[in-house]
Design a protein around this motif. Structure first.
Motif, PDB file in Angstrom:
ATOM      1  N   ALA A 113      -5.549   0.385   3.958  1.00  0.00           N
ATOM      2  CA  ALA A 113      -4.908  -0.191   4.846  1.00  0.00           C
ATOM      3  C   ALA A 113      -3.150  -0.168   4.386  1.00  0.00           C
ATOM      4  O   ALA A 113      -2.255   0.228   5.180  1.00  0.00           O
ATOM      5  CB  ALA A 113      -5.072  -1.638   5.193  1.00  0.00           C
ATOM      6  N   ALA A 114      -3.003  -0.439   3.168  1.00  0.00           N
ATOM      7  CA  ALA A 114      -1.532  -0.253   2.505  1.00  0.00           C
ATOM      8  C   ALA A 114      -1.055   1.260   2.954  1.00  0.00           C
ATOM      9  O   ALA A 114       0.146   1.386   3.337  1.00  0.00           O
ATOM     10  CB  ALA A 114      -1.677  -0.645   1.165  1.00  0.00           C
TER      11      ALA A 114
ATOM     12  N   GLU B  84       0.828  -5.731   6.718  1.00  0.00           N
ATOM     13  CA  GLU B  84      -0.108  -5.338   5.772  1.00  0.00           C
ATOM     14  C   GLU B  84       0.486  -5.041   4.348  1.00  0.00           C
ATOM     15  O   GLU B  84       0.109  -5.619   3.236  1.00  0.00           O
ATOM     16  CB  GLU B  84      -0.682  -3.845   6.478  1.00  0.00           C
ATOM     17  N   LEU B  85       1.773  -4.664   4.456  1.00  0.00           N
ATOM     18  CA  LEU B  85       2.514  -4.162   3.289  1.00  0.00           C
ATOM     19  C   LEU B  85       3.127  -5.373   2.668  1.00  0.00           C
ATOM     20  O   LEU B  85       3.177  -5.490   1.223  1.00  0.00           O
ATOM     21  CB  LEU B  85       3.578  -3.291   3.457  1.00  0.00           C
TER      22      LEU B  85
ATOM     23  N   SER C  38       1.945  -3.005  10.256  1.00  0.00           N
ATOM     24  CA  SER C  38       2.145  -2.400   9.117  1.00  0.00           C
ATOM     25  C   SER C  38       2.669  -3.225   8.149  1.00  0.00           C
ATOM     26  O   SER C  38       2.728  -3.240   6.963  1.00  0.00           O
ATOM     27  CB  SER C  38       2.564  -0.885   9.248  1.00  0.00           C
TER      28      SER C  38
ATOM     29  N   GLU D 126       2.761   4.789   8.900  1.00  0.00           N
ATOM     30  CA  GLU D 126       3.150   4.062  10.057  1.00  0.00           C
ATOM     31  C   GLU D 126       4.670   3.717  10.279  1.00  0.00           C
ATOM     32  O   GLU D 126       5.433   4.266  11.062  1.00  0.00           O
ATOM     33  CB  GLU D 126       2.395   3.178  10.420  1.00  0.00           C
ATOM     34  N   LEU D 127       5.034   3.147   9.117  1.00  0.00           N
ATOM     35  CA  LEU D 127       6.536   2.951   9.051  1.00  0.00           C
ATOM     36  C   LEU D 127       7.366   3.759   8.642  1.00  0.00           C
ATOM     37  O   LEU D 127       8.628   4.039   9.368  1.00  0.00           O
ATOM     38  CB  LEU D 127       6.760   1.722   7.713  1.00  0.00           C
TER      39      LEU D 127
ATOM     40  N   ALA E  29      -2.038   3.568   4.957  1.00  0.00           N
ATOM     41  CA  ALA E  29      -1.859   3.850   6.660  1.00  0.00           C
ATOM     42  C   ALA E  29      -0.561   3.152   6.827  1.00  0.00           C
ATOM     43  O   ALA E  29      -0.063   3.486   7.724  1.00  0.00           O
ATOM     44  CB  ALA E  29      -3.176   3.259   7.162  1.00  0.00           C
ATOM     45  N   SER E  30      -0.414   1.764   6.547  1.00  0.00           N
ATOM     46  CA  SER E  30       0.655   1.091   7.041  1.00  0.00           C
ATOM     47  C   SER E  30       2.046   1.743   6.566  1.00  0.00           C
ATOM     48  O   SER E  30       3.018   1.910   7.117  1.00  0.00           O
ATOM     49  CB  SER E  30       0.850  -0.219   6.332  1.00  0.00           C
ATOM     50  N   MET E  31       2.109   2.277   5.166  1.00  0.00           N
ATOM     51  CA  MET E  31       3.272   3.033   4.708  1.00  0.00           C
ATOM     52  C   MET E  31       3.536   4.217   5.656  1.00  0.00           C
ATOM     53  O   MET E  31       4.499   4.505   6.184  1.00  0.00           O
ATOM     54  CB  MET E  31       2.990   3.636   3.264  1.00  0.00           C
TER      55      MET E  31
END
Lengths: 287, 287
Positions: free
Chosen positions: B264-265, A271-272, A268, B271-272, B267-269
């Motif tokens: 994806a961005a 990705e960011l 992640s 996740e973090l 989903a990554s946010m």
């Protein structure tokens, strides 16, 4: 630009007290036109136990610099060789790596290496730096000198014209000497392990791999080309490091995690950072 | 704690100039013991074109508050109903939603609603707030008054004892009146669309959904239980919104993106933020 992400501190280790604003941006600017770059990494938390933090960041930054035309040389010690080779292989990068001798006169070995490779820039990512007393300490306060070659001699012996970059997350890594005063004022745990080895540019991050990725994100913005790896590459690299014998530096288990954070977290982060790397300098929301 | 993530500004919209430090933490503390919460969302960027930002954040926050024992009521207008229903359905949440009338005396409708539901707390996530002249403007400076009911009347008519939370990313959303002075000093584009509608607690984020997720991350830390959705839920919710007729608020295309950023961005946010939500208050790195 990437500072918000690098300063993430999900484990509550208090990196705010020694975070360096703009560090990744300055490191990227310095590295963008580098001719000959030497990169080092590798932190053994026990005998033959290199950790998963460091080699992935080194491989990704090395690949980016190579694609920008730099001559890239990797150096580590025998114990940390397998995970660095594995990370490079996972990216299909050449995996020729120099070995710094574990024994003998470190300063002499360093000067010989510097003479031979004549680097214009040197980068260290999660590599132990000596304390004031010459020991190398883990964040647990235990000596790790026996398991890590005194590779920081390269950064002590390098001519002043060589631009150096240090990436770390705890205070005991090469480069962190640049914020030594802040580390000494911070928690006793940080003060004890703090290194004296400094660097021209210091990049602090929640995990050192992230710091290296942050530099690559800033490099990408400078050259307007995505130089970061994919989230999938990240997963493969960390797994490859573990398959090569690396352990998580916090849990010390042979599992595909970095600093006790799951792969999903690291994927992640990548990705960011890719999103920021892609960012158009004059982009804007028009809703 | 979540500020680093919420303040991410991958589109370079300059949210730093009106970001509110600690906003999500204060909003979470205020909402943790809420009895009756009214949540609203929905931003139409054109006729029958509600955007993908807002409904997912509202559904996730509403679910979290419901699981903490609050009575949760959703209200939006007819145009924004489908994506909010879709987001709630994607989380298997009850999808009963009140409709605010598009025509008629807004203040009167608002007071009737407030009398009937007697909220202790109200939350707005990415919902247009009126400007000084009573218009509703997009960040492009175009009037969107025709496509969005004057639901901000709820926040203007609410008794002072009602605690209100506003979440926004541009300056034209309910709650942003709290930083109106800063918006007026910022870019002309921001000043023009700036709303006068304030809130007790304001949460600013790179994208409003993230702001809502940030509140839920802080709620999770308060009650020591993961209240956030999964990265997979995030993908399903945004896709469900698009399937229900929502468009990306920036590109205005019917695609599963939010504010021109890929799934994806987001989903990554998530996740973090989950990582931070899970964080042990006294965790630490021991390497």
């Amino acid at each position: 630009m990437v500072d918000h992400l690098l300063a993430l501190d999900p484990r509550g280790r208090g990196i705010t007290s020694f975070f360096v604003e703009g560090g990744a941006t300055r490191a990227a600017k310095a590295l963008a036109r580098a001719k000959r770059v030497v990169l080092t990494t590798g932190f053994c938390v026990g005998p033959g136990l290199p950790e998963t933090d460091g080699p992935p960041g080194t491989a990704v930054l090395g690949r980016a610099l190579r694609s920008l035309g730099a001559t890239v040389t990797y150096i580590t010690d025998a114990a940390s060789l397998p995970p660095l080779q594995a990370a490079l292989a996972a990216l299909d990068e050449p995996k020729e790596i120099q070995i710094f001798p574990a024994r003998g006169e470190a300063a002499l070995s360093a000067r010989r290496f510097l003479d031979e490779y004549a680097p214009t820039h040197m980068v260290s990512i999660e590599r132990p730096g000596r304390t004031r007393t010459g020991d190398y300490l883990s964040m647990r306060g235990e000596s790790v000198a026996e398991w890590n070659a005194p590779l920081d001699a390269l950064f002590l012996e390098a001519p002043r014209r060589v631009v150096t970059v240090g990436v770390g997350d705890g205070g005991n890594e090469i480069g962190m000497g640049a914020v030594r005063a802040r580390l000494l004022r911070a928690a006793p745990r940080l003060a004890k392990a703090a290194t004296v080895v400094s660097a021209t540019h210091l990049v602090v991050a929640g995990t050192s791999n992230w710091g290296a990725y942050g530099i690559v994100a800033e490099l990408s913005r400078l050259v307007r080309r995505q130089l970061l790896h994919s989230a999938e590459d990240e997963r493969r690299m960390v797994q490859a490091c573990v398959d090569a014998g690396a352990v998580d530096g916090v849990t010390r288990k042979p599992e595909a995690t970095v600093d006790a954070m799951p792969l999903a977290a690291h994927a992640s982060m990548v990705e960011l950072l890719r999103l920021i790397a892609d960012m158009h300098p004059h982009g804007g929301k028009s809703r």
